[in-house]
Write a protein that holds these residues in place. Structure first.
Motif, PDB file in Angstrom:
ATOM      1  N   ARG A   1       0.906  -1.094   0.123  1.00  0.00           N
ATOM      2  CA  ARG A   1       0.044  -0.096  -0.083  1.00  0.00           C
ATOM      3  C   ARG A   1       0.962   1.212   0.104  1.00  0.00           C
ATOM      4  N   HIS A   2       0.442   2.246  -0.498  1.00  0.00           N
ATOM      5  CA  HIS A   2       1.188   3.211  -0.785  1.00  0.00           C
ATOM      6  C   HIS A   2       0.142   4.549  -1.140  1.00  0.00           C
ATOM      7  N   PRO A   3       0.578   5.642  -0.762  1.00  0.00           N
ATOM      8  CA  PRO A   3      -0.116   7.136  -1.278  1.00  0.00           C
ATOM      9  C   PRO A   3      -0.186   7.336  -2.614  1.00  0.00           C
ATOM     10  N   PRO A   4      -1.228   7.949  -3.298  1.00  0.00           N
ATOM     11  CA  PRO A   4      -1.150   8.136  -4.783  1.00  0.00           C
ATOM     12  C   PRO A   4      -0.221   9.001  -4.945  1.00  0.00           C
ATOM     13  N   PRO A   5       0.524   8.607  -6.227  1.00  0.00           N
ATOM     14  CA  PRO A   5       1.793   9.474  -6.607  1.00  0.00           C
ATOM     15  C   PRO A   5       1.318  10.715  -7.657  1.00  0.00           C
ATOM     16  N   LEU A   6       2.051  11.646  -8.034  1.00  0.00           N
ATOM     17  CA  LEU A   6       1.813  12.667  -8.775  1.00  0.00           C
ATOM     18  C   LEU A   6       2.813  12.282 -10.055  1.00  0.00           C
ATOM     19  N   PRO A   7       2.403  12.509 -11.359  1.00  0.00           N
ATOM     20  CA  PRO A   7       3.362  12.118 -12.441  1.00  0.00           C
ATOM     21  C   PRO A   7       4.672  13.093 -12.083  1.00  0.00           C
ATOM     22  N   PHE A   8       5.798  12.458 -12.477  1.00  0.00           N
ATOM     23  CA  PHE A   8       7.163  12.893 -12.440  1.00  0.00           C
ATOM     24  C   PHE A   8       7.366  13.177 -11.133  1.00  0.00           C
ATOM     25  N   ILE A   9       7.047  13.540  -9.977  1.00  0.00           N
ATOM     26  CA  ILE A   9       7.366  14.003  -8.633  1.00  0.00           C
ATOM     27  C   ILE A   9       6.910  12.637  -7.810  1.00  0.00           C
ATOM     28  N   GLY A  10       6.009  11.945  -8.069  1.00  0.00           N
ATOM     29  CA  GLY A  10       5.703  10.684  -7.018  1.00  0.00           C
ATOM     30  C   GLY A  10       4.974  11.457  -5.888  1.00  0.00           C
ATOM     31  N   ASN A  11       5.717  10.859  -4.769  1.00  0.00           N
ATOM     32  CA  ASN A  11       5.128  11.258  -3.492  1.00  0.00           C
ATOM     33  C   ASN A  11       5.857  12.397  -2.844  1.00  0.00           C
ATOM     34  N   LEU A  12       6.549  13.162  -3.460  1.00  0.00           N
ATOM     35  CA  LEU A  12       7.773  14.111  -2.877  1.00  0.00           C
ATOM     36  C   LEU A  12       6.992  15.217  -2.167  1.00  0.00           C
ATOM     37  N   LEU A  13       5.704  15.706  -2.744  1.00  0.00           N
ATOM     38  CA  LEU A  13       4.754  16.661  -1.852  1.00  0.00           C
ATOM     39  C   LEU A  13       4.276  16.139  -0.365  1.00  0.00           C
ATOM     40  N   TYR A  14       4.271  14.760  -0.194  1.00  0.00           N
ATOM     41  CA  TYR A  14       4.013  14.096   0.823  1.00  0.00           C
ATOM     42  C   TYR A  14       4.975  14.326   2.034  1.00  0.00           C
ATOM     43  N   PHE A  15       6.169  14.774   1.774  1.00  0.00           N
ATOM     44  CA  PHE A  15       7.347  14.756   2.659  1.00  0.00           C
ATOM     45  C   PHE A  15       7.613  16.398   2.652  1.00  0.00           C
ATOM     46  N   ARG A  16       6.681  17.002   2.238  1.00  0.00           N
ATOM     47  CA  ARG A  16       7.279  18.800   2.443  1.00  0.00           C
ATOM     48  C   ARG A  16       7.290  19.241   3.717  1.00  0.00           C
ATOM     49  N   LYS A  17       6.661  18.558   4.706  1.00  0.00           N
ATOM     50  CA  LYS A  17       6.799  19.249   5.983  1.00  0.00           C
ATOM     51  C   LYS A  17       7.589  18.499   6.908  1.00  0.00           C
ATOM     52  N   GLY A  18       8.310  17.496   6.309  1.00  0.00           N
ATOM     53  CA  GLY A  18       9.504  16.726   7.267  1.00  0.00           C
ATOM     54  C   GLY A  18       9.257  15.446   6.805  1.00  0.00           C
ATOM     55  N   PHE A  19      10.633  14.764   6.973  1.00  0.00           N
ATOM     56  CA  PHE A  19      10.738  13.543   6.447  1.00  0.00           C
ATOM     57  C   PHE A  19      10.280  12.230   7.479  1.00  0.00           C
ATOM     58  N   TRP A  20      11.027  12.335   8.551  1.00  0.00           N
ATOM     59  CA  TRP A  20      10.758  11.314   9.504  1.00  0.00           C
ATOM     60  C   TRP A  20       9.508  11.330  10.141  1.00  0.00           C
ATOM     61  N   GLU A  21       8.856  12.339  10.443  1.00  0.00           N
ATOM     62  CA  GLU A  21       7.571  12.593  10.925  1.00  0.00           C
ATOM     63  C   GLU A  21       6.514  11.881  10.166  1.00  0.00           C
ATOM     64  N   ASN A  22       6.587  12.343   8.752  1.00  0.00           N
ATOM     65  CA  ASN A  22       5.644  11.775   7.569  1.00  0.00           C
ATOM     66  C   ASN A  22       6.131  10.357   7.467  1.00  0.00           C
ATOM     67  N   HIS A  23       7.147   9.761   7.899  1.00  0.00           N
ATOM     68  CA  HIS A  23       7.378   8.247   7.602  1.00  0.00           C
ATOM     69  C   HIS A  23       6.479   7.712   8.778  1.00  0.00           C
ATOM     70  N   ASN A  24       6.343   8.237  10.064  1.00  0.00           N
ATOM     71  CA  ASN A  24       5.210   7.668  10.868  1.00  0.00           C
ATOM     72  C   ASN A  24       4.021   7.620  10.649  1.00  0.00           C
ATOM     73  N   LYS A  25       3.645   8.792   9.918  1.00  0.00           N
ATOM     74  CA  LYS A  25       2.066   8.950   9.460  1.00  0.00           C
ATOM     75  C   LYS A  25       2.121   8.080   8.403  1.00  0.00           C
ATOM     76  N   LEU A  26       3.134   7.837   7.463  1.00  0.00           N
ATOM     77  CA  LEU A  26       2.843   6.806   6.486  1.00  0.00           C
ATOM     78  C   LEU A  26       2.653   5.214   6.798  1.00  0.00           C
ATOM     79  N   ILE A  27       3.383   5.186   8.028  1.00  0.00           N
ATOM     80  CA  ILE A  27       3.297   3.649   8.762  1.00  0.00           C
ATOM     81  C   ILE A  27       1.917   3.521   9.325  1.00  0.00           C
TER      82      ILE A  27
END
Length: 117
Positions: free
Chosen positions: A48-74
Motif C-alpha cells: 500500500r502507498h499514497p497516490p503519486p503525482l506524475p514525475f514527482i511521485g510522493n515528494l509533496l507528501y514529505f514537504r513538512k518533514g521526512f521522519w514525522e511523515n514516515h510515521n504518518k505513512l506507517i
C-alpha cells in the motif's frame, strides 16, 4: 494563381496542421505514460502507498518533514508500505521480525539495494 492552386495550398496547410497536432497529442500521451508507468510496481506487489503525482511521485507528501511523515505513512498504510520519489520506488518496513527476515534469512533475494558512497 488560379482558384485550384489556392485550394491545393489550403489543403496542404490543413494536412500539415493535422500532422502537427497528431504528433503533439502522441508526444503528450507518451510523456504522460513515461511519467506514470513505474507507479504501478508497488501496487503489483501488494504494498500500500499514497497516490503519486506524475514525475514527482510522493515528494509533496514529505514537504513538512521526512521522519514525522514516515510515521504518518506507517500509521496510515501499515507496517509494510511504500512511496515514490520521482520515479524511484521505496519500501518502508517497520516490523522488527520482517526486517530480521529480510536482512538475515532472505538476504540473497533482495539484491537490488541502493548504492551509497
Amino acid at each position: 494563381m488560379g482558384l485550384m492552386d489556392v485550394f491545393k495550398l489550403c489543403s496542404l496547410e490543413m494536412n500539415m496542421t493535422a500532422v502537427t497536432i497528431t504528433f503533439l497529442v502522441f508526444f503528450l500521451v507518451l510523456l504522460y505514460w513515461y511519467s506514470t508507468s513505474t507507479y504501478s510496481r508497488l501496487e503489483k506487489m501488494g504494498i500500500r502507498h499514497p497516490p503519486p503525482l506524475p514525475f514527482i511521485g510522493n515528494l509533496l507528501y514529505f514537504r513538512k518533514g521526512f521522519w514525522e511523515n514516515h510515521n504518518k505513512l506507517i500509521n496510515e498504510y501499515g507496517p509494510a508500505c511504500g512511496y515514490y520519489i520521482g520515479r524511484r520506488m521505496f519500501v518502508v518496513i517497520s516490523e522488527p521480525d520482517l526486517i530480521n527476515r529480510i536482512l538475515v534469512e532472505d538476504f540473497r533475494n533482495f539484491t537490488n539495494r541502493m548504492f551509497h558512497l
